[in-house]
Design an enzyme around this catalytic site. Sequence first.
Site, PDB file in Angstrom:
ATOM      1  N   ARG A   2       0.831  12.036  -9.585  1.00  0.00           N
ATOM      2  CA  ARG A   2       1.314  10.670  -9.318  1.00  0.00           C
ATOM      3  C   ARG A   2       2.697  10.440  -9.905  1.00  0.00           C
ATOM      4  O   ARG A   2       3.460   9.613  -9.419  1.00  0.00           O
ATOM      5  CB  ARG A   2       0.354   9.635  -9.928  1.00  0.00           C
ATOM      6  CG  ARG A   2      -1.036   9.602  -9.298  1.00  0.00           C
ATOM      7  CD  ARG A   2      -1.791   8.364  -9.778  1.00  0.00           C
ATOM      8  NE  ARG A   2      -3.223   8.428  -9.528  1.00  0.00           N
ATOM      9  CZ  ARG A   2      -3.807   8.017  -8.404  1.00  0.00           C
ATOM     10  NH1 ARG A   2      -3.090   7.548  -7.406  1.00  0.00           N
ATOM     11  NH2 ARG A   2      -5.114   8.089  -8.264  1.00  0.00           N
ATOM     12  N   ASP A  20      -1.829  10.756  -5.377  1.00  0.00           N
ATOM     13  CA  ASP A  20      -2.423  11.844  -6.144  1.00  0.00           C
ATOM     14  C   ASP A  20      -3.159  12.851  -5.292  1.00  0.00           C
ATOM     15  O   ASP A  20      -3.531  12.582  -4.149  1.00  0.00           O
ATOM     16  CB  ASP A  20      -3.442  11.264  -7.138  1.00  0.00           C
ATOM     17  CG  ASP A  20      -4.749  10.875  -6.432  1.00  0.00           C
ATOM     18  OD1 ASP A  20      -4.676  10.074  -5.469  1.00  0.00           O
ATOM     19  OD2 ASP A  20      -5.818  11.377  -6.808  1.00  0.00           O
ATOM     20  N   PHE A  25      -1.102  16.371   3.875  1.00  0.00           N
ATOM     21  CA  PHE A  25      -1.504  15.682   2.656  1.00  0.00           C
ATOM     22  C   PHE A  25      -0.338  15.687   1.682  1.00  0.00           C
ATOM     23  O   PHE A  25       0.185  16.743   1.334  1.00  0.00           O
ATOM     24  CB  PHE A  25      -2.732  16.335   2.021  1.00  0.00           C
ATOM     25  CG  PHE A  25      -3.355  15.475   0.960  1.00  0.00           C
ATOM     26  CD1 PHE A  25      -4.196  14.428   1.301  1.00  0.00           C
ATOM     27  CD2 PHE A  25      -3.067  15.690  -0.376  1.00  0.00           C
ATOM     28  CE1 PHE A  25      -4.749  13.604   0.328  1.00  0.00           C
ATOM     29  CE2 PHE A  25      -3.623  14.872  -1.360  1.00  0.00           C
ATOM     30  CZ  PHE A  25      -4.461  13.832  -0.999  1.00  0.00           C
ATOM     31  N   VAL A  26       0.080  14.493   1.248  1.00  0.00           N
ATOM     32  CA  VAL A  26       1.257  14.388   0.395  1.00  0.00           C
ATOM     33  C   VAL A  26       0.891  13.822  -0.984  1.00  0.00           C
ATOM     34  O   VAL A  26      -0.114  13.114  -1.131  1.00  0.00           O
ATOM     35  CB  VAL A  26       2.350  13.503   1.038  1.00  0.00           C
ATOM     36  CG1 VAL A  26       2.927  14.170   2.267  1.00  0.00           C
ATOM     37  CG2 VAL A  26       1.821  12.111   1.378  1.00  0.00           C
ATOM     38  N   ASP A  76      -3.565   6.032   6.570  1.00  0.00           N
ATOM     39  CA  ASP A  76      -4.024   7.306   7.107  1.00  0.00           C
ATOM     40  C   ASP A  76      -4.993   6.996   8.261  1.00  0.00           C
ATOM     41  O   ASP A  76      -4.564   6.722   9.375  1.00  0.00           O
ATOM     42  CB  ASP A  76      -4.669   8.057   5.932  1.00  0.00           C
ATOM     43  CG  ASP A  76      -5.075   9.478   6.248  1.00  0.00           C
ATOM     44  OD1 ASP A  76      -4.245  10.232   6.746  1.00  0.00           O
ATOM     45  OD2 ASP A  76      -6.236   9.836   5.963  1.00  0.00           O
ATOM     46  N   GLU A 120       0.847  -1.206   0.000  1.00  0.00           N
ATOM     47  CA  GLU A 120       0.000   0.000   0.000  1.00  0.00           C
ATOM     48  C   GLU A 120       0.877   1.248   0.000  1.00  0.00           C
ATOM     49  O   GLU A 120       2.028   1.213   0.439  1.00  0.00           O
ATOM     50  CB  GLU A 120      -0.920  -0.071   1.246  1.00  0.00           C
ATOM     51  CG  GLU A 120      -1.765   1.146   1.533  1.00  0.00           C
ATOM     52  CD  GLU A 120      -2.794   1.487   0.465  1.00  0.00           C
ATOM     53  OE1 GLU A 120      -2.427   1.612  -0.702  1.00  0.00           O
ATOM     54  OE2 GLU A 120      -3.978   1.667   0.845  1.00  0.00           O
ATOM     55  N   ASP A 121       0.331   2.348  -0.502  1.00  0.00           N
ATOM     56  CA  ASP A 121       1.099   3.595  -0.542  1.00  0.00           C
ATOM     57  C   ASP A 121       1.150   4.274   0.819  1.00  0.00           C
ATOM     58  O   ASP A 121       2.209   4.717   1.265  1.00  0.00           O
ATOM     59  CB  ASP A 121       0.529   4.551  -1.607  1.00  0.00           C
ATOM     60  CG  ASP A 121      -0.974   4.807  -1.463  1.00  0.00           C
ATOM     61  OD1 ASP A 121      -1.622   4.209  -0.575  1.00  0.00           O
ATOM     62  OD2 ASP A 121      -1.507   5.610  -2.255  1.00  0.00           O
ATOM     63  N   LYS A 163       0.842   7.700   8.481  1.00  0.00           N
ATOM     64  CA  LYS A 163       0.520   8.938   9.211  1.00  0.00           C
ATOM     65  C   LYS A 163      -0.099   8.537  10.547  1.00  0.00           C
ATOM     66  O   LYS A 163      -1.327   8.456  10.661  1.00  0.00           O
ATOM     67  CB  LYS A 163      -0.528   9.742   8.428  1.00  0.00           C
ATOM     68  CG  LYS A 163      -0.003  10.571   7.285  1.00  0.00           C
ATOM     69  CD  LYS A 163      -1.142  11.486   6.804  1.00  0.00           C
ATOM     70  CE  LYS A 163      -1.061  11.774   5.351  1.00  0.00           C
ATOM     71  NZ  LYS A 163      -2.266  12.487   4.859  1.00  0.00           N
TER      72      LYS A 163
HETATM   73  P1  IMP Z   1      -7.142   5.414   4.922  1.00  0.00           P
HETATM   74  O1  IMP Z   1      -8.193   4.465   4.485  1.00  0.00           O
HETATM   75  O2  IMP Z   1      -7.714   6.644   5.578  1.00  0.00           O
HETATM   76  O3  IMP Z   1      -6.042   4.787   5.753  1.00  0.00           O
HETATM   77  O4  IMP Z   1      -6.506   6.026   3.642  1.00  0.00           O
HETATM   78  C1  IMP Z   1      -5.757   5.313   2.813  1.00  0.00           C
HETATM   79  C2  IMP Z   1      -5.872   5.819   1.402  1.00  0.00           C
HETATM   80  O5  IMP Z   1      -6.162   7.221   1.309  1.00  0.00           O
HETATM   81  C3  IMP Z   1      -4.535   5.647   0.772  1.00  0.00           C
HETATM   82  O6  IMP Z   1      -4.483   4.415   0.137  1.00  0.00           O
HETATM   83  C4  IMP Z   1      -4.459   6.810  -0.183  1.00  0.00           C
HETATM   84  O7  IMP Z   1      -4.961   6.420  -1.433  1.00  0.00           O
HETATM   85  C5  IMP Z   1      -5.323   7.883   0.397  1.00  0.00           C
HETATM   86  N1  IMP Z   1      -4.527   8.898   1.131  1.00  0.00           N
HETATM   87  C6  IMP Z   1      -4.411   9.056   2.465  1.00  0.00           C
HETATM   88  N2  IMP Z   1      -3.586  10.073   2.781  1.00  0.00           N
HETATM   89  C7  IMP Z   1      -3.155  10.567   1.607  1.00  0.00           C
HETATM   90  C8  IMP Z   1      -2.241  11.622   1.265  1.00  0.00           C
HETATM   91  O8  IMP Z   1      -1.650  12.338   2.095  1.00  0.00           O
HETATM   92  N3  IMP Z   1      -2.055  11.831  -0.070  1.00  0.00           N
HETATM   93  C9  IMP Z   1      -2.670  11.083  -1.038  1.00  0.00           C
HETATM   94  N4  IMP Z   1      -3.509  10.086  -0.756  1.00  0.00           N
HETATM   95  C10 IMP Z   1      -3.752   9.825   0.552  1.00  0.00           C
HETATM   96 MG    MG Z   2      -4.096   3.899  -1.701  1.00  0.00          MG
END
Ligand code: IMP
Ligand code: MG
Length: 186
Positions: free
Chosen positions: A168, A162, A155-156, A106, A102-103, A134
Amino acid sequence: MRDIWADIDNVLIDEDALQARIRAMGAQIEADYADKDDLLLICVLKGAFMFLSDISRAMKRPHSVDFMGISSYGKGTTSKGAVQIIMDLKAPIEDRHVLIVEDIIDSGRTLDYMRRSLMARSPASLRICTLLNKPARREIDVAVEYVGFDIPDEFVVGYGLDFDEYYRNLPFIAVLKPQVFAHLLH
Ligand code: IMP
Ligand code: MG
């Protein structure tokens, strides 16, 4: 043509630091799976496509890859909460050693959902590898075995990540200028 480079405020993690860390993560994963013949990397689309391609090439051991499309974000920068599979894996994962790639983690909603839905398919093992983390934003506690970098609550973009489907292709992780988000704040 729009100048995406002009939108960058600062580079948080440069290309050399990314590549060095990814090589180290690849070596760690190879060591941890040394006694396993099988390893399947599952790339979470779209954000992890670049990380998958580099972490895959950082490993000399045999492994296969598959892709899963997950959607949880709209056009903004905060999660809508609902996680959806928009493209499923090509093949079953039963009895396979699976590593989710995963990237960024959050809130934790995406990976919590993925962990639960893939566990239901009876893999031999399931671990998670994320490039970015994060910790300040976590809402759901998810076990993540491999983390590239802990980053602050910003936010990165870049290296697969993206904002509004752009940025990207930047080869580093960057923070955008506040005015890029200005139209979202009315
Ligand atoms: P989560 O479900 O809140 O943990 O978010 C995960 C997904 O949100 C990641 O796979 C990203 O695609 C997107 N995301 C969360 N933070 C960022 C960010 O800072 N920049 C870009 N995409 C983000
Ligand atoms: Mg993602």
